[in-house]
Scaffold this active site. Structure first.
Site: not given
Ligand code: IPM
Ligand code: MN
Length: 361
Positions: A143, A192, A224, A248, A252
């Site tokens: 990133y 990975k 994975d 990230d 989620d």
């Molecule tokens: C998060 C979000 C951010 C990230 C984005 C919005 C830049 O998805 O905080 O997880 O990927 O870090």
């Molecule tokens: Mn995110």
């Protein structure tokens, strides 16, 4: 003299301002109960800052955060800014504030309240008792790596570079082992390493750091495989530590075990007690301004702030318990309700949690 704390409030975009209002309501009650003073300063970030200041992270915002004990952030982003160039996107403000404050360890708990186990889309027997802490590296990796666009043999080509230094890996891995010591003493490091050189370095640093924590068990897992295991058998995990992009995605994924991303808080820490606290969910522009968003993630983020940055452990415990009681009593916002009729508003949920907090202790 009352104990005093400087807190920067960054409401941001979309539902950010309305969920932040619930956090502030709670903070005013913590002041009263604990006999402390919170000095709140409201600053801009994201689309809000792009519109007012022409940049997603104004100097003033970063400076105020640097002087503060902690920062509470709502959410950034929305369709209004989706076609902006990369430097003028709300997300850029998030990345820049993380880098600017050097908050390299992002703690994302995925914790399932017993009252919520039927909300998860997975079977109850799979998710019951899930309690995972994802520690995501937050200021390095792909990133933040060099990005290029060029034309090669008449083809448009894009590159994102993924690099890590040993030191960047070591400091976040150490945090993960420290956190494991306060939990179930078990770290899963995700990489990975069968393909990526940065992952092979990651793995060797983990092996070295682990020697300082003989009391903590650890394992390596390929990303994975981990994505699969989180869904198949999530109770096997305690602390998961991984690089920025894997973290990230996996955080989620882990959040969905608990039913709603609207429930999950996060803390982003550096070496000291300073931290930035934000819900894991985004700005939800589709429901912004309707007073129906779930404020629980923001309220739990506030509890993490009380605990990790301000040392107000009792208040943090009481807020956590208040949330649990309110969920137990069946109060639900729309995202976790069984029917629309049953759902309460953002501010009603906030009021109920504040009321339950006031009764604690
Ligand atoms: C998060 C979000 C951010 C990230 C984005 C919005 C830049 O998805 O905080 O997880 O990927 O870090
Ligand atoms: Mn995110």
């Amino acid at each position: 003299m009352d104990k005093e704390f400087q807190i920067v409030i960054l409401p941001g975009d979309g539902i950010g301002p309305e969920i932040m209002e619930e956090a502030v309501k709670l903070l005013r009650n913590v002041e009263e109960k604990e006999g402390v003073r919170f000095h709140l300063s409201y600053e801009r970030i994201g689309g809000d800052a792009i519109d007012h200041d022409g940049t997603p992270l104004p100097e003033q915002t970063l400076n105020r955060c640097r002087e503060a004990d902690a920062v509470l952030l709502g959410a950034v982003g929305g369709p209004k800014w989706d076609d902006n160039p990369p430097e003028l996107r709300p997300e850029k403000g998030l990345l820049a504030i993380r880098k600017g404050l050097d908050i390299f360890a992002n703690l994302r708990p995925a914790f399932l309240y017993d009252a919520m186990k039927s909300v998860s889309s997975l079977k109850e027997e799979v998710v019951r008792g899930v309690d995972i802490m994802v520690v995501r590296e937050l200021t390095g990796g792909i990133y933040f790596g060099e990005k290029t666009r060029e034309t090669v043999n008449g083809q448009e080509m894009a590159t994102d570079k993924l690099s890590y230094t040993e030191q960047e890996i070591e400091r976040v891995v150490r945090q993960a082992f420290e956190i494991a010591r306060k939990r179930k003493n078990f770290v899963t490091s995700v990489d990975k390493a069968n393909v990526l050189e940065s992952s092979r370095l990651w793995r060797s640093v983990v092996d070295r750091v682990a020697k300082d924590y003989p009391d903590v068990q650890y394992q390596h897992m390929l990303v994975d495989a981990c994505a699969m295991e989180i869904i198949r058998s999530p109770r096997q995990f305690d602390v998961i530590v991984t690089e920025n992009m894997f973290g990230d995605i996996l955080s989620d994924e882990a959040s969905m075990l608990t039913g709603s991303i609207g429930m999950l808080p996060s803390a982003s820490m550096g070496d000291g007690t300073f931290g930035l606290y934000e819900p894991v969910h985004g700005s939800a522009p589709d429901i912004a301004g309707e007073n129906i968003a779930n404020p629980v993630a923001t309220i739990l983020s506030t509890a993490m702030m009380l605990r990790y940055s301000l040392g107000l452990t009792r208040a943090a415990d009481e807020v956590d318990r208040a949330v649990e009681e309110v969920l137990q009593s069946g109060v639900r916002t729309m995202d976790i309700a069984e029917s629309r009729e049953q759902a309460v508003t953002t501010s009603e949920m906030g009021d109920q949690i504040v009321a339950a907090y006031r009764k604690q202790g």
